[in-house]
Design a protein around this motif. Structure first.
Motif, PDB file in Angstrom:
ATOM      1  N   SER A   4      31.954  24.282  36.712  1.00 24.39           N
ATOM      2  CA  SER A   4      32.987  23.848  36.318  1.00 24.39           C
ATOM      3  C   SER A   4      33.807  24.358  35.039  1.00 24.39           C
ATOM      4  O   SER A   4      34.868  24.662  34.763  1.00 24.39           O
ATOM      5  N   SER A   5      32.731  24.896  34.124  1.00 24.49           N
ATOM      6  CA  SER A   5      33.100  25.137  32.746  1.00 24.49           C
ATOM      7  C   SER A   5      33.180  26.787  32.878  1.00 24.49           C
ATOM      8  O   SER A   5      33.616  27.174  31.913  1.00 24.49           O
ATOM      9  N   VAL A   6      32.915  27.587  34.017  1.00 29.29           N
ATOM     10  CA  VAL A   6      33.426  28.843  34.169  1.00 29.29           C
ATOM     11  C   VAL A   6      34.731  29.049  34.641  1.00 29.29           C
ATOM     12  O   VAL A   6      34.944  28.504  35.626  1.00 29.29           O
ATOM     13  N   ASP A   7      35.378  29.961  33.959  1.00 30.27           N
ATOM     14  CA  ASP A   7      36.954  30.338  34.697  1.00 30.27           C
ATOM     15  C   ASP A   7      36.896  31.724  35.198  1.00 30.27           C
ATOM     16  O   ASP A   7      37.199  32.543  34.523  1.00 30.27           O
ATOM     17  N   LYS A   9      38.681  33.089  37.572  1.00 26.26           N
ATOM     18  CA  LYS A   9      39.902  33.634  37.713  1.00 26.26           C
ATOM     19  C   LYS A   9      40.567  34.282  36.277  1.00 26.26           C
ATOM     20  O   LYS A   9      41.355  35.148  36.414  1.00 26.26           O
ATOM     21  N   ALA A  10      40.373  33.584  35.466  1.00 25.39           N
ATOM     22  CA  ALA A  10      40.741  33.822  33.728  1.00 25.39           C
ATOM     23  C   ALA A  10      40.142  35.254  33.587  1.00 25.39           C
ATOM     24  O   ALA A  10      40.505  36.164  33.275  1.00 25.39           O
ATOM     25  N   LEU A  13      41.574  38.215  36.012  1.00 20.26           N
ATOM     26  CA  LEU A  13      42.903  38.394  35.370  1.00 20.26           C
ATOM     27  C   LEU A  13      42.934  39.289  34.067  1.00 20.26           C
ATOM     28  O   LEU A  13      43.841  39.618  33.587  1.00 20.26           O
ATOM     29  N   GLY A  14      41.973  39.231  33.310  1.00 20.87           N
ATOM     30  CA  GLY A  14      41.639  39.628  32.135  1.00 20.87           C
ATOM     31  C   GLY A  14      42.166  38.714  31.123  1.00 20.87           C
ATOM     32  O   GLY A  14      42.725  39.412  29.858  1.00 20.87           O
ATOM     33  N   GLU A  15      42.186  37.554  31.180  1.00 19.05           N
ATOM     34  CA  GLU A  15      42.836  36.449  30.093  1.00 19.05           C
ATOM     35  C   GLU A  15      41.752  35.757  29.427  1.00 19.05           C
ATOM     36  O   GLU A  15      41.987  34.921  28.223  1.00 19.05           O
ATOM     37  N   ALA A  16      40.580  36.276  29.824  1.00 11.55           N
ATOM     38  CA  ALA A  16      39.318  35.567  28.852  1.00 11.55           C
ATOM     39  C   ALA A  16      39.163  36.479  27.476  1.00 11.55           C
ATOM     40  O   ALA A  16      39.206  37.574  27.590  1.00 11.55           O
ATOM     41  N   SER A  17      38.438  35.688  26.712  1.00 10.83           N
ATOM     42  CA  SER A  17      38.020  36.275  25.533  1.00 10.83           C
ATOM     43  C   SER A  17      36.929  37.079  25.633  1.00 10.83           C
ATOM     44  O   SER A  17      36.169  36.705  26.654  1.00 10.83           O
ATOM     45  N   ARG A  18      36.244  37.603  24.826  1.00 10.96           N
ATOM     46  CA  ARG A  18      34.937  38.489  24.710  1.00 10.96           C
ATOM     47  C   ARG A  18      33.818  37.613  25.026  1.00 10.96           C
ATOM     48  O   ARG A  18      33.103  37.638  25.784  1.00 10.96           O
ATOM     49  N   ALA A  19      33.850  36.634  24.156  1.00 12.77           N
ATOM     50  CA  ALA A  19      32.542  35.598  24.489  1.00 12.77           C
ATOM     51  C   ALA A  19      32.789  35.008  25.761  1.00 12.77           C
ATOM     52  O   ALA A  19      31.669  34.732  26.266  1.00 12.77           O
ATOM     53  N   GLU A  20      33.939  34.535  26.257  1.00  6.80           N
ATOM     54  CA  GLU A  20      34.226  34.184  27.709  1.00  6.80           C
ATOM     55  C   GLU A  20      33.620  35.159  28.563  1.00  6.80           C
ATOM     56  O   GLU A  20      32.945  34.583  29.640  1.00  6.80           O
ATOM     57  N   LYS A  21      33.922  36.310  28.532  1.00  4.75           N
ATOM     58  CA  LYS A  21      33.811  37.398  29.475  1.00  4.75           C
ATOM     59  C   LYS A  21      32.098  37.558  29.437  1.00  4.75           C
ATOM     60  O   LYS A  21      31.750  37.567  30.768  1.00  4.75           O
ATOM     61  N   SER A  22      31.622  37.473  28.517  1.00  5.12           N
ATOM     62  CA  SER A  22      30.081  37.951  28.541  1.00  5.12           C
ATOM     63  C   SER A  22      29.626  36.540  29.272  1.00  5.12           C
ATOM     64  O   SER A  22      28.385  36.681  30.091  1.00  5.12           O
ATOM     65  N   SER A  23      29.820  35.419  28.916  1.00  6.17           N
ATOM     66  CA  SER A  23      29.215  34.039  29.547  1.00  6.17           C
ATOM     67  C   SER A  23      29.558  34.221  30.924  1.00  6.17           C
ATOM     68  O   SER A  23      28.784  33.484  31.798  1.00  6.17           O
ATOM     69  N   VAL A  24      30.721  34.493  31.236  1.00  6.26           N
ATOM     70  CA  VAL A  24      31.226  34.439  32.837  1.00  6.26           C
ATOM     71  C   VAL A  24      30.219  35.538  33.539  1.00  6.26           C
ATOM     72  O   VAL A  24      29.661  35.219  34.723  1.00  6.26           O
ATOM     73  N   GLU A  25      30.206  36.666  33.088  1.00  7.35           N
ATOM     74  CA  GLU A  25      29.365  37.733  33.771  1.00  7.35           C
ATOM     75  C   GLU A  25      27.850  37.338  33.682  1.00  7.35           C
ATOM     76  O   GLU A  25      27.321  37.727  34.800  1.00  7.35           O
ATOM     77  N   ASP A  26      27.490  36.749  32.810  1.00  8.64           N
ATOM     78  CA  ASP A  26      25.807  36.162  32.897  1.00  8.64           C
ATOM     79  C   ASP A  26      25.797  35.163  34.060  1.00  8.64           C
ATOM     80  O   ASP A  26      24.855  35.136  34.924  1.00  8.64           O
ATOM     81  N   HIS A  27      26.857  34.255  34.016  1.00 10.51           N
ATOM     82  CA  HIS A  27      26.711  33.237  35.177  1.00 10.51           C
ATOM     83  C   HIS A  27      27.118  33.661  36.319  1.00 10.51           C
ATOM     84  O   HIS A  27      26.426  33.216  37.356  1.00 10.51           O
ATOM     85  N   VAL A  28      27.859  34.596  36.714  1.00  8.22           N
ATOM     86  CA  VAL A  28      28.179  35.281  37.863  1.00  8.22           C
ATOM     87  C   VAL A  28      27.083  35.816  38.492  1.00  8.22           C
ATOM     88  O   VAL A  28      26.671  35.893  39.814  1.00  8.22           O
ATOM     89  N   GLU A  36      30.761  35.064  45.123  1.00  6.01           N
ATOM     90  CA  GLU A  36      31.376  35.168  46.308  1.00  6.01           C
ATOM     91  C   GLU A  36      32.754  35.000  45.646  1.00  6.01           C
ATOM     92  O   GLU A  36      33.968  35.561  46.335  1.00  6.01           O
ATOM     93  N   GLU A  37      33.432  34.026  44.821  1.00  5.29           N
ATOM     94  CA  GLU A  37      34.468  33.946  44.512  1.00  5.29           C
ATOM     95  C   GLU A  37      35.252  34.986  44.050  1.00  5.29           C
ATOM     96  O   GLU A  37      36.378  35.422  44.379  1.00  5.29           O
ATOM     97  N   LEU A  38      34.605  35.548  42.859  1.00  6.82           N
ATOM     98  CA  LEU A  38      34.948  36.849  42.398  1.00  6.82           C
ATOM     99  C   LEU A  38      35.058  37.965  43.520  1.00  6.82           C
ATOM    100  O   LEU A  38      35.947  38.706  43.385  1.00  6.82           O
ATOM    101  N   ASP A  39      34.146  38.116  44.204  1.00  9.37           N
ATOM    102  CA  ASP A  39      34.501  39.092  45.301  1.00  9.37           C
ATOM    103  C   ASP A  39      35.917  38.528  46.159  1.00  9.37           C
ATOM    104  O   ASP A  39      36.353  39.745  46.438  1.00  9.37           O
ATOM    105  N   ARG A  40      36.043  37.502  46.441  1.00  9.19           N
ATOM    106  CA  ARG A  40      37.057  37.270  47.189  1.00  9.19           C
ATOM    107  C   ARG A  40      38.532  37.561  46.353  1.00  9.19           C
ATOM    108  O   ARG A  40      39.303  38.015  46.942  1.00  9.19           O
ATOM    109  N   LEU A  41      38.341  37.345  45.208  1.00  7.10           N
ATOM    110  CA  LEU A  41      39.614  37.652  44.255  1.00  7.10           C
ATOM    111  C   LEU A  41      40.035  39.098  44.332  1.00  7.10           C
ATOM    112  O   LEU A  41      40.891  39.431  44.311  1.00  7.10           O
ATOM    113  N   LYS A  42      38.667  39.875  44.160  1.00  5.70           N
ATOM    114  CA  LYS A  42      38.876  41.240  44.322  1.00  5.70           C
ATOM    115  C   LYS A  42      39.355  41.915  45.503  1.00  5.70           C
ATOM    116  O   LYS A  42      40.207  42.569  45.627  1.00  5.70           O
TER     117      LYS A  42
END
Length: 198
Positions: A4-7, A9-10, A13-28, A36-42
């Motif tokens: 729930s703390s990982v966005d 969608k953002a 869509l490229g709306e996340a900051s660099r710190a958020e991007k790296s944390s989302v990539e690690d989480h994914v 799977e959600e990221l694959d569905r978005l793509k």
């Protein structure tokens, strides 16, 4: 990290900051549901980008614009009710001329009065009805085409996901069979070391 703390969608869509991007990539990488959600978005983005851009139907939203109005003679020529009225008027004149020529230009005893306001209202109603029918038909045809295209794209995406899932399941089953055989051989070796060489 909590999902729930990982966005995602953002991030997509490229709306996340660099710190958020790296944390989302690690989480994914670690979370299958977010992956799977990221694959569905793509997949959705790819499907939407593959739709051909269609030109908007002409003269639906801007009927009153001066740019789209035909010239006066084009209006008469293209209008069925106007041409029908002109034909009827021509026929009436021909009948009158014929009647006057046969009767020696004698005026009939009673001539019915023509109510032009009623005729104009009737013509306007018929023109509006035909225009509404044409607009409805154009809009429904466009919607049907878009619905068919979207259904075909979704069907193709589902088939692709199902094929990938079946391939992954087959690989997992083969790996399980291989490990079962290896485990059985190891158990035989532990229980009876003499049969190992046979």
């Amino acid at each position: 990290m909590n999902c729930s703390s990982v966005d995602v969608k953002a991030y997509f869509l490229g709306e996340a900051s660099r710190a958020e991007k790296s944390s989302v990539e690690d989480h994914v990488r670690a979370c299958e549901s977010c992956r799977e959600e990221l694959d569905r978005l793509k997949l959705t983005d790819t499907a939407l980008r593959s739709l051909a851009e269609e030109e908007a139907p002409q003269r639906i939203a801007f009927v009153s614009d001066k740019v789209f109005e035909p010239r006066w003679f084009e209006k008469i020529w293209r209008s069925g009710p106007a041409m029908g009225f002109a034909s009827a008027a021509l026929l009436a004149v021909a009948i009158l001329v014929h009647g006057f020529s046969v009767n020696g230009f004698a005026r009939p005893a009673t001539t019915p009065a023509v109510d032009t306001a009623q005729i104009e209202q009737r013509i306007e109603r018929e023109v509006n009805a035909r225009l509404d029918t044409a607009v409805t038909k154009a809009v429904s045809a466009t919607q049907a085409t878009q619905t068919q295209q979207m259904a075909a794209l979704l069907d193709a995406a589902e088939k692709r996901f199902e094929s990938k899932r079946q391939t992954d399941m087959a690989i997992v089953q083969q790996a399980a069979q291989y490990y079962e055989k290896q485990t059985a051989r190891l158990m035989v070796a532990v229980n009876d070391p003499e049969k190992v060489g046979q």
